[in-house]
Design an enzyme around this catalytic site. Structure first.
Site, short mmCIF file in Angstrom:
data_model
loop_
_atom_site.label_atom_id
_atom_site.label_comp_id
_atom_site.label_asym_id
_atom_site.label_seq_id
_atom_site.Cartn_x
_atom_site.Cartn_y
_atom_site.Cartn_z
N GLU A 101 0.85 -1.20 0.00
CA GLU A 101 0.00 0.00 0.00
C GLU A 101 0.88 1.24 0.00
O GLU A 101 1.93 1.25 0.65
CB GLU A 101 -0.86 -0.04 1.27
CG GLU A 101 -1.99 0.95 1.31
CD GLU A 101 -2.77 0.84 2.64
OE1 GLU A 101 -3.11 -0.27 3.08
OE2 GLU A 101 -3.03 1.90 3.22
N ASP A 103 0.37 5.38 0.50
CA ASP A 103 -0.71 6.28 0.95
C ASP A 103 -0.39 7.75 0.99
O ASP A 103 0.66 8.14 1.48
CB ASP A 103 -1.05 5.98 2.43
CG ASP A 103 -1.54 4.59 2.67
OD1 ASP A 103 -2.37 4.11 1.91
OD2 ASP A 103 -1.08 3.98 3.67
N GLU A 105 -2.71 10.37 3.11
CA GLU A 105 -3.95 10.48 3.88
C GLU A 105 -3.95 11.69 4.78
O GLU A 105 -3.00 11.95 5.50
CB GLU A 105 -4.27 9.18 4.65
CG GLU A 105 -3.13 8.54 5.36
CD GLU A 105 -3.44 7.11 5.83
OE1 GLU A 105 -4.51 6.54 5.51
OE2 GLU A 105 -2.60 6.56 6.56
N ASN A 116 2.51 7.06 3.84
CA ASN A 116 2.92 5.79 4.43
C ASN A 116 3.14 4.77 3.31
O ASN A 116 2.61 4.93 2.20
CB ASN A 116 1.85 5.28 5.40
CG ASN A 116 2.39 4.24 6.39
OD1 ASN A 116 3.58 3.92 6.41
ND2 ASN A 116 1.51 3.69 7.21
#
Ligand SMILES: *[C@@H]1O[C@H](CO)[C@@H](O)[C@H](O)[C@H]1NC(C)=O
Ligand SMILES: *[C@@H]1O[C@H](CO)[C@@H](O)[C@H](O)[C@H]1NC(C)=O
Ligand SMILES: *[C@@H]1O[C@H](CO)[C@@H](O)[C@H](O)[C@H]1NC(C)=O
Ligand SMILES: CC(=O)N[C@H]1CO[C@H](CO)[C@@H](O)[C@@H]1O
Length: 211
Positions: A101, A103, A105, A116
């Protein structure tokens, strides 16, 4: 002169086409909370909202194995903790399971932006980005450039983080998601101000499909 004018018109046309916003439908489809999502401005803008009954999100139609993924985002102007406005790449298994993943955010709506990276389910690589602006006042461009060796995070064309993968690391195929949801580790939601609406535009993908 006629030819010169025609080429000028052609040139202007090409430039306009190259820079114009892509419509949502070209790369994306709704993911969840479709009754909390609106596609407006002839398909060029998506609004995701959260209230006590639901948040919402959308995802790319395809998976990719590298590429440049860009969106313009304007987060809710109502201040609260607990609401996450996100734009990320994620592998098929979803957040539960051995996954990758990448990210962007926003934690709450006070302008705290976190990046992240999860590689093979290992996260804890959170880093905050110092924005020199209020992300709820205007649209700004957020870009993930993901290649086999590294990920470059950019905000308004400025690199805010570079993450280098371990040598010989093999990423899984990833798709894009953008979601507005709530979680207690990002603070307490002030539901009295709901709904909280975030706005997305400029849906740009230049990705390579896997194979
Ligand atoms: C947004 O979507 C909701 C639910 O589908 C709909 O009732 C509402 O009219 C839409 N609003 C706009 C501004 O399009
Ligand atoms: C902004 O909100 C986040 C999430 O609720 C919180 O962790 C952070 O401390 C807040 N920052 C400021 C400056 O209030
Ligand atoms: C994305 O990253 C690749 C690999 O580092 C680089 O070659 C490419 O120019 C970058 N693309 C953009 C739009 O920055
Ligand atoms: C509207 C919404 O999605 N609310 C969620 C906020 O977080 C709690 C805890 O995870 C969920 O139970 C709610 O559904």
């Amino acid at each position: 002169m006629g030819i010169a004018r025609a080429s000028l018109i052609l040139l202007v046309f090409v430039v306009v086409v190259a820079t114009s916003d892509e419509v949502f439908d070209k790369y994306y489809q709704p993911l969840w909370g479709t009754d909390h999502m609106n596609v407006t401005d002839q398909g060029k803008e998506v609004q995701l909202r959260i209230d006590t009954s639901s948040g919402s999100g959308f995802k790319s139609k395809q998976e990719y194995c590298s590429g440049v993924f860009r969106m313009q985002i304007k987060i809710s102007e109502k201040i609260t903790g607990g609401v996450i406005t996100s734009f990320y790449l994620i592998s098929g298994g979803g957040a539960n399971g051995n996954h990758d993943e990448i990210d962007f955010e926003f934690l709450g709506t006070n302008g705290t932006l976190q990046t992240n990276v999860f590689a093979n389910d290992e996260g804890h690589r959170e880093e905050l980005v110092k924005l020199g602006f209020n992300p709820s006042a205007d649209f700004h461009t957020y870009e993930l450039n993901w290649s086999a060796k590294k990920i470059v995070f950019k905000v308004d064309d400025k690199t805010v983080r570079t993450f280098n993968y371990p040598v010989n690391y093999k990423s899984r195929p990833l798709h894009v998601e953008a979601t507005v949801w709530n979680v207690s580790w990002a603070g307490t939601v002030d539901w009295s101000k709901a709904p909280f609406t975030s706005y997305y535009r400029g849906f740009y993908i230049n990705g390579t499909s896997c194979k």
